[in-house]
Design an enzyme around this catalytic site. Sequence first.
Site, PDB file in Angstrom:
ATOM      1  CB  CYS A  85     -38.748 -58.840   7.878  1.00  0.00           C
ATOM      2  SG  CYS A  85     -37.676 -58.691   9.321  1.00  0.00           S
TER       3      CYS A  85
ATOM      4  CG  HIS B 188     -42.397 -61.139  10.036  1.00  0.00           C
ATOM      5  ND1 HIS B 188     -41.713 -61.811   9.053  1.00  0.00           N
ATOM      6  CD2 HIS B 188     -41.464 -60.507  10.777  1.00  0.00           C
ATOM      7  CE1 HIS B 188     -40.410 -61.602   9.199  1.00  0.00           C
ATOM      8  NE2 HIS B 188     -40.227 -60.807  10.232  1.00  0.00           N
TER       9      HIS B 188
ATOM     10  CD  GLU C 221     -44.295 -63.764   7.341  1.00  0.00           C
ATOM     11  OE1 GLU C 221     -44.833 -62.675   7.040  1.00  0.00           O
ATOM     12  OE2 GLU C 221     -43.105 -63.859   7.693  1.00  0.00           O
TER      13      GLU C 221
END
Lengths: 225, 90
Positions: free
Chosen positions: A87, A195, A197
């Site tokens: 990002c 993302h 994660e």
Amino acid sequence: MAPRVGVVQFPGSNCELDVIEAVRLLGGDAEILWHADATVSGVDAVVVPGGFAHGDYLRPGAIARFSPVMGAVVDFAAAGGPVLGICNGFQVLTEAGLLPGALQKNRGLKFLCTTVELRVESTASVLTSAAQSGAVLRVPINHFEGNYTCSPEVLAELRSEERVVLRYVDNPNGSVDDIAGITNAGRNVVGLMPHPERASNPLLGSEDGLVLLRSFLGAATPVAR
Amino acid sequence: MLFSVQVEVSLREGVADPQGATIERSLPHLGFDGVRGVRVGKSIRFDIDATDEAAARAEVDDLCQRFLTNPVIEDATVSLTAVDASGAGR
């Protein structure tokens, strides 16, 4: 020994702890690399996480690329070390010249916060080596400036060298050629807007990001360099 | 010598400008029907010390290339005026 992953923290980063949590979940060691320290502290891999580094002043990543740590990250990447920009981290890596192109405001001028489908287009990168080519992964996006753009020459090069590693199944932001993530010529630096994660636990709605982070951890060994 | 500088950063020709397009689309609702080609940029002003105008311009061009613009998508237009002791020219 568990691979050591350094996660860069700028003033305004806000996903560094999520990345550390996900790395530890996969059995890696993770630590913060403070932006003002001109070193990557001997880690085996570097993540530039999401957020709003230096307030996104001027342009996202424009000021962050001059943070002292970035010189060390550039050297680390040049030596073949695995580097991942997520990002805002992707924006920082393009500004730093580690990846080509730029990220513009989303088509439609909406801040996008949703989960999208990504197709794995190439497994020849530090982020996708453990994934299946053609697999579709559900991963969240959370950005205002994720509209990837580059010159026609750069796009032709990315395509012919199969350096587009992830594409959106349904393009949310206007990115050229549905690009969600790319890699450098050495295939050790990857940037993506989604993302992984945040897709690391069923409680978060998806754990499809784990295969990507597992690939990255797999590349994060001194032996691999 | 002191120079007053204004840098106008604009999106390169051919690069989509969603902000400009949105402004243009909203203008007819306010009764402005003849407006075309809206492009949004930003303006950055500062003063710079240099030996002469050519040196000042060279430094500003370098600054624009390396920092104030992203050359992949943006261009810079530089206006530069000498500032005298009274501050005139700024």
